[in-house]
Motif scaffolding. Sequence first.
Motif, PDB file in Angstrom:
ATOM      1  N   SER A   1      81.011-131.978 -28.155  1.00 36.37           N
ATOM      2  CA  SER A   1      80.380-130.779 -28.742  1.00 36.37           C
ATOM      3  C   SER A   1      81.526-129.913 -29.165  1.00 36.37           C
ATOM      4  O   SER A   1      81.419-129.459 -30.433  1.00 36.37           O
ATOM      5  CB  SER A   1      79.789-129.985 -27.376  1.00 36.37           C
TER       6      SER A   1
ATOM      7  N   ASN B   1      81.411-129.006 -33.422  1.00 37.87           N
ATOM      8  CA  ASN B   1      81.159-127.798 -33.546  1.00 37.87           C
ATOM      9  C   ASN B   1      82.569-127.173 -33.875  1.00 37.87           C
ATOM     10  O   ASN B   1      82.643-125.884 -34.603  1.00 37.87           O
ATOM     11  CB  ASN B   1      80.358-127.233 -32.494  1.00 37.87           C
TER      12      ASN B   1
ATOM     13  N   THR C   1      84.689-125.909 -31.825  1.00 37.38           N
ATOM     14  CA  THR C   1      84.628-124.416 -30.901  1.00 37.38           C
ATOM     15  C   THR C   1      85.851-124.531 -30.117  1.00 37.38           C
ATOM     16  O   THR C   1      86.175-123.272 -29.438  1.00 37.38           O
ATOM     17  CB  THR C   1      83.372-124.368 -30.086  1.00 37.38           C
TER      18      THR C   1
ATOM     19  N   ARG D   1      73.411-127.675 -33.193  1.00 38.38           N
ATOM     20  CA  ARG D   1      74.889-127.461 -33.382  1.00 38.38           C
ATOM     21  C   ARG D   1      75.028-126.174 -33.672  1.00 38.38           C
ATOM     22  O   ARG D   1      76.131-125.435 -33.088  1.00 38.38           O
ATOM     23  CB  ARG D   1      75.216-128.361 -34.655  1.00 38.38           C
ATOM     24  N   ASN D   2      74.341-125.445 -34.136  1.00 35.22           N
ATOM     25  CA  ASN D   2      74.353-124.004 -34.422  1.00 35.22           C
ATOM     26  C   ASN D   2      74.167-123.405 -33.118  1.00 35.22           C
ATOM     27  O   ASN D   2      75.021-122.294 -32.856  1.00 35.22           O
ATOM     28  CB  ASN D   2      73.184-123.367 -35.204  1.00 35.22           C
TER      29      ASN D   2
ATOM     30  N   SER E   1      77.619-123.937 -31.238  1.00 34.19           N
ATOM     31  CA  SER E   1      78.801-123.358 -31.767  1.00 34.19           C
ATOM     32  C   SER E   1      79.156-121.775 -31.126  1.00 34.19           C
ATOM     33  O   SER E   1      80.281-121.208 -31.592  1.00 34.19           O
ATOM     34  CB  SER E   1      78.610-123.296 -33.025  1.00 34.19           C
TER      35      SER E   1
END
Length: 334
Positions: free
Chosen positions: A20, A24, A26, A53-54, A57
């Motif tokens: 992830s 992303n 992050t 994904r949004n 993030s």
Amino acid sequence: MAVNMKEVALKANVSTATVSHVINETRYVAEETKQKVFQAMKELNYRPNPVARNLRSRKSNIIGLIIPVQSDDTSNFFFMSIAHGIGSVLKRYGYQLIVSNTNEELNMEREQITMFNDQFIDGLIMAPTSQSHEFLHQELNGDYPVVFIDRKPEGYDKGDFILSDGKKGTYEAIKLLLSKGHKKIAFITGPLGISTSDERLEGYKQALLEQGMKVDDTLIKEAVPTLENGYNLTKELLSSSEISAVLTANNVMTMGVVKCLQDHKKVIPTDVAVIGFDDYEWAKITTPSLTMIKQPSFELGVKAAEAILRRIENPDADFIEMRLQTEIIQRDSC
């Protein structure tokens, strides 16, 4: 069937949280790990869901805390005070704290880390158990920053360390006993191999050696920290040595020491002086009241929280090791 993120993680031999963070952006992830994830995505023809994904993030604003508390050990007060200190800082910055306990078991600790790896936490604060922690090189691979409190993990140094100076505290306590004329000073501790226990033993030995005294290994007793073990180890010492003082490097064992001395009609401090570790309220109301080495548990939590927040904001900063000073609270037992 569409490929999911878990399958990518298995293919790349990383956690789903790492996948992830790569997708992303992050968290900082090592370049080598990124390439493994990208290669797995390519081989599996994985395409990230733009909606998911949004969502992922976004920061979770959650910090994990792992502590090693056993049911019959009063160290739970110590670690709960640390947790309170951590929470007092995180709350001001909009973070939540999730606390998990390992019961001083390495396998359970690994399970808790795996659980947090799947929770998308923003950072982890932990007091490690004993034994080798080289496995952390695989388990903690850059998904989130880590701050270690109270103890240092064996075989792993990639994190910030917020500790109390137990070695110095023990050293000063032994010097206090020596200044009062004590020669045969026993040392009772929880299991060695944990950095806190090892450092306190070093302080004990250093104080004796500086005074030209020999370290008598028969006066050093080690066991799992329980009241019963504190009692039994004191009983062993009374039957085999003419001790004049005992320093107990664990709080719950101090209770056992006092109980044993009282049962054997030893007057504290006339017959045997006592100094314990961690200054809880009960130490003030015993007869006599107990001299204790006080650790700044709440402040340890505050500093740990500040360290994890700094690390979140500046993940590439140099690692720090901070040692907070202990304090001898003198009462009537020595």
